[in-house]
Write a protein that holds these residues in place. Structure first.
Motif, PDB file in Angstrom:
ATOM      1  N   GLY A  80      26.286  43.717  27.609  1.00 29.68           N
ATOM      2  CA  GLY A  80      26.494  42.859  28.765  1.00 29.68           C
ATOM      3  C   GLY A  80      26.456  43.634  30.066  1.00 29.68           C
ATOM      4  O   GLY A  80      25.663  44.568  30.232  1.00 29.68           O
ATOM      5  N   PRO A  81      27.328  43.286  31.015  1.00 34.64           N
ATOM      6  CA  PRO A  81      27.335  43.962  32.321  1.00 34.64           C
ATOM      7  C   PRO A  81      27.651  45.457  32.242  1.00 34.64           C
ATOM      8  O   PRO A  81      27.434  46.181  33.207  1.00 34.64           O
ATOM      9  CB  PRO A  81      28.438  43.223  33.092  1.00 34.64           C
ATOM     10  CG  PRO A  81      28.577  41.902  32.409  1.00 34.64           C
ATOM     11  CD  PRO A  81      28.293  42.174  30.970  1.00 34.64           C
ATOM     12  N   LEU A  82      28.158  45.914  31.100  1.00 33.31           N
ATOM     13  CA  LEU A  82      28.539  47.324  30.961  1.00 33.31           C
ATOM     14  C   LEU A  82      27.419  48.173  30.359  1.00 33.31           C
ATOM     15  O   LEU A  82      27.642  49.319  29.975  1.00 33.31           O
ATOM     16  CB  LEU A  82      29.796  47.434  30.083  1.00 33.31           C
ATOM     17  CG  LEU A  82      31.023  46.665  30.586  1.00 33.31           C
ATOM     18  CD1 LEU A  82      32.170  46.793  29.591  1.00 33.31           C
ATOM     19  CD2 LEU A  82      31.454  47.173  31.955  1.00 33.31           C
ATOM     20  N   ASP A 114      44.525  40.522  42.398  1.00 25.48           N
ATOM     21  CA  ASP A 114      44.010  39.883  43.605  1.00 25.48           C
ATOM     22  C   ASP A 114      42.513  40.086  43.811  1.00 25.48           C
ATOM     23  O   ASP A 114      42.027  40.167  44.942  1.00 25.48           O
ATOM     24  CB  ASP A 114      44.754  40.419  44.825  1.00 25.48           C
ATOM     25  CG  ASP A 114      44.695  41.943  44.912  1.00 25.48           C
ATOM     26  OD1 ASP A 114      44.147  42.564  43.979  1.00 25.48           O
ATOM     27  OD2 ASP A 114      45.191  42.497  45.907  1.00 25.48           O
ATOM     28  N   GLY A 115      41.755  40.185  42.712  1.00 24.96           N
ATOM     29  CA  GLY A 115      40.325  40.388  42.853  1.00 24.96           C
ATOM     30  C   GLY A 115      39.641  40.524  41.507  1.00 24.96           C
ATOM     31  O   GLY A 115      40.242  40.278  40.457  1.00 24.96           O
ATOM     32  N   PRO A 116      38.362  40.942  41.509  1.00 22.52           N
ATOM     33  CA  PRO A 116      37.618  41.095  40.267  1.00 22.52           C
ATOM     34  C   PRO A 116      38.215  42.209  39.406  1.00 22.52           C
ATOM     35  O   PRO A 116      38.844  43.138  39.914  1.00 22.52           O
ATOM     36  CB  PRO A 116      36.207  41.468  40.743  1.00 22.52           C
ATOM     37  CG  PRO A 116      36.155  41.087  42.179  1.00 22.52           C
ATOM     38  CD  PRO A 116      37.542  41.239  42.696  1.00 22.52           C
ATOM     39  N   GLY A 131      34.036  50.785  39.668  1.00 17.71           N
ATOM     40  CA  GLY A 131      33.916  49.727  40.656  1.00 17.71           C
ATOM     41  C   GLY A 131      34.438  48.396  40.130  1.00 17.71           C
ATOM     42  O   GLY A 131      34.919  48.288  38.993  1.00 17.71           O
ATOM     43  N   ASP A 132      34.313  47.358  40.963  1.00 14.25           N
ATOM     44  CA  ASP A 132      34.780  46.029  40.572  1.00 14.25           C
ATOM     45  C   ASP A 132      33.661  44.994  40.676  1.00 14.25           C
ATOM     46  O   ASP A 132      33.911  43.801  40.856  1.00 14.25           O
ATOM     47  CB  ASP A 132      35.972  45.597  41.430  1.00 14.25           C
ATOM     48  CG  ASP A 132      35.632  45.493  42.908  1.00 14.25           C
ATOM     49  OD1 ASP A 132      34.458  45.764  43.273  1.00 14.25           O
ATOM     50  OD2 ASP A 132      36.522  45.139  43.695  1.00 14.25           O
ATOM     51  N   PHE A 135      32.231  42.275  36.760  1.00 14.51           N
ATOM     52  CA  PHE A 135      32.651  40.926  36.383  1.00 14.51           C
ATOM     53  C   PHE A 135      33.210  40.256  37.643  1.00 14.51           C
ATOM     54  O   PHE A 135      34.125  40.802  38.266  1.00 14.51           O
ATOM     55  CB  PHE A 135      33.725  40.976  35.291  1.00 14.51           C
ATOM     56  CG  PHE A 135      33.282  41.656  34.022  1.00 14.51           C
ATOM     57  CD1 PHE A 135      32.618  40.942  33.033  1.00 14.51           C
ATOM     58  CD2 PHE A 135      33.523  43.012  33.831  1.00 14.51           C
ATOM     59  CE1 PHE A 135      32.196  41.565  31.877  1.00 14.51           C
ATOM     60  CE2 PHE A 135      33.109  43.644  32.677  1.00 14.51           C
ATOM     61  CZ  PHE A 135      32.440  42.921  31.689  1.00 14.51           C
ATOM     62  N   PRO A 136      32.698  39.089  38.011  1.00  9.36           N
ATOM     63  CA  PRO A 136      33.143  38.462  39.265  1.00  9.36           C
ATOM     64  C   PRO A 136      34.605  38.023  39.239  1.00  9.36           C
ATOM     65  O   PRO A 136      35.267  38.000  40.274  1.00  9.36           O
ATOM     66  CB  PRO A 136      32.212  37.249  39.416  1.00  9.36           C
ATOM     67  CG  PRO A 136      31.695  36.983  38.038  1.00  9.36           C
ATOM     68  CD  PRO A 136      31.631  38.313  37.359  1.00  9.36           C
ATOM     69  N   ASP A 137      35.093  37.682  38.031  1.00  7.36           N
ATOM     70  CA  ASP A 137      36.488  37.247  37.937  1.00  7.36           C
ATOM     71  C   ASP A 137      36.956  37.373  36.490  1.00  7.36           C
ATOM     72  O   ASP A 137      36.184  37.709  35.589  1.00  7.36           O
ATOM     73  CB  ASP A 137      36.663  35.809  38.442  1.00  7.36           C
ATOM     74  CG  ASP A 137      35.685  34.834  37.790  1.00  7.36           C
ATOM     75  OD1 ASP A 137      35.501  34.905  36.553  1.00  7.36           O
ATOM     76  OD2 ASP A 137      35.083  34.014  38.507  1.00  7.36           O
TER      77      ASP A 137
END
Length: 450
Positions: A80-82, A114-116, A131-132, A135-137
């Protein structure tokens, strides 16, 4: 503004649908993309198929195609994103050259209040912030985790919020979600041993984990003498890395049987090596470490390796150690005192109250030598370090080599002290079993080691 915002969302939704439809077509046309471990040539072939399909797609804009390729490859590999931490190269702070993804050993995703979610990774024994933007959330991260768990046959649900699963390549994934992780899902991935070749001992010497003399002593006495060895340290001190480096010294034809809770110990080139792991189905342990250790006792190995002593498997492990001359394992303990406490606790897990006056005798059945490892945090490198090599002798323990804390505190230099030679009785027995007894192992000729 609302109209523009909705229009952008519609465009993004259309792009998502196009990518998902293209991915579905590829999976239907090439089902092996979902079943094979995509490494080496198989990965290169998969890249070629996906890239061709993306480039020939007329619905995607040119500037969208790189992202589509990454997304689809992330799906078919399971990363996936990783994905960047598993294939290709990564830019690592403090390292001037691009780092091959195979040098990344661990990936961690941590929820943020308070964030991704934030992503971290380990490389060469150090941890870095990636980084963040992966994943958007938390919702997307949860869906990612649930997909991995579903593929492994262990659904991640409210009633089962902690799962230990594997990617197709053998990477171990620990997931914590729902009520067990209040801020959001958290993931820890430990790379498959098939993706990371064992580091030879001379590489550990180059990294200044231990002095060259200590490495030679381990090879000539402990390995060639087929000693029973315990390698202990706290989390991330390099226990498995060190055990693999030692095991590479064994003759390739020897029959080696390895038992683990999950597949982490891979020895390339050892054709007579058998790996055994626990089997879990629907959250229920079908085959546990105790059962595997009993199999080892019936399989006549030359060398027995238990990946880690954690709990009640210590009982069959004792039987292995008592019935074979060559046994090796790891565990969590920083000192002899810690180890003695852990051994008592492991027996208690097995329903056995081990008498204190039998404790050292039990340890002497398990081990001829105990190696302690640590990890210093004074310097930026945070080097894994040989703390000591202890010989188990009648009635106690004899320090052979130890790290010089006073010298390190005073000057920052890494130095070890050759405190005692191995006992004459133990040298004789090791010689009988094939050890190479050099003069410097009988008499201390150089006290300080670098």
């Amino acid at each position: 503004m609302m109209i523009v915002g909705e229009w952008i969302k519609d465009i993004q939704r259309d792009r998502e649908n196009i990518i998902e439809e293209l991915s579905k077509e590829l999976r239907q046309k090439h089902p092996w993309l979902l079943t094979k471990k995509l490494v080496g040539r198989d990965y290169e072939k998969a890249c070629e198929i996906v890239r061709t399909a993306v480039l020939s797609n007329k619905e995607l804009l040119f500037e969208e195609k790189d992202e589509a390729f990454r997304r689809i490859m992330g799906q078919v590999t399971g990363y996936g994103p990783l994905q960047e931490f598993f294939v290709g190269t990564v830019r690592v702070p403090d390292i001037s050259r691009p780092v091959d993804a195979s040098e990344i050993t661990e990936i961690m995703v941590v929820p943020a209040p308070d964030g991704p979610p934030k992503v971290f990774y380990s490389c060469h024994g150090r941890r870095y912030y990636a980084g963040d933007n992966y994943f958007p959330d938390n919702k997307v991260l949860l869906e990612y985790c649930q997909k991995i768990c579903d593929d492994s046959g262990r659904p991640l649900v409210v009633d089962s919020p902690i799962q230990d699963v594997w990617l197709k390549d053998g990477t171990r994934v620990a997931v914590v979600a729902f009520g067990a992780s209040p801020l959001g899902p958290a993931v820890t991935m430990r790379k498959s041993p098939l993706l990371m070749l064992p580091l030879p001992m001379d590489e550990l010497v180059k990294k200044n984990m231990l002095p060259e003399f200590a490495a030679r002593l381990c090879r000539d006495l402990l390995i060639k003498g087929y000693a029973k060895i315990g390698i202990f340290g706290r989390t991330d001190s390099g226990k498995t890395t060190f055990m693999k480096a030692l095991a590479l010294f064994y003759p390739r034809y020897k029959r080696i049987i390895i038992t683990e809770t999950s597949y982490e110990f891979f020895l390339p080139g050892f054709d007579n090596c058998l790996n055994l792991v626990e089997v879990i189905s629907a959250g229920v342990v079908i085959v546990d470490m105790t059962m595997l250790c009993n199999v080892v006792n019936r399989s006549n190995p030359d060398i027995s390796i238990v990946g880690e002593l954690r709990s009640k498997e210590i009982v069959p492990a004792l039987q292995i150690a008592a019935s074979t001359s060559c046994f090796m394992t790891t565990g969590h303990a920083g000192t002899i005192r810690d180890l003695r406490t852990r051994i008592v606790g492991m027996h208690r897990d097995a329903g056995i109250e081990l008498p204190r006056d039998s404790l050292d005798e039990t340890i002497s059945t398990l081990f001829d030598f105990i190696i302690f490892l640590g990890k210093e945090t004074r310097t930026k490198e945070e080097k894994r370090t040989l703390m000591s090599i202890e010989e188990v002798v009648p009635g106690g323990y004899r320090t052979i080599i130890r790290f010089d804390f006073d010298e390190f505190a005073a000057t920052g230099k890494r130095r070890w002290i050759y405190e005692n030679t191995v006992s004459k009785e133990k040298l004789s027995r090791l010689a009988f079993q094939g050890a190479e007894i050099l003069p410097e192992y009988k008499e201390i000729k150089q006290k300080y080691l670098y």
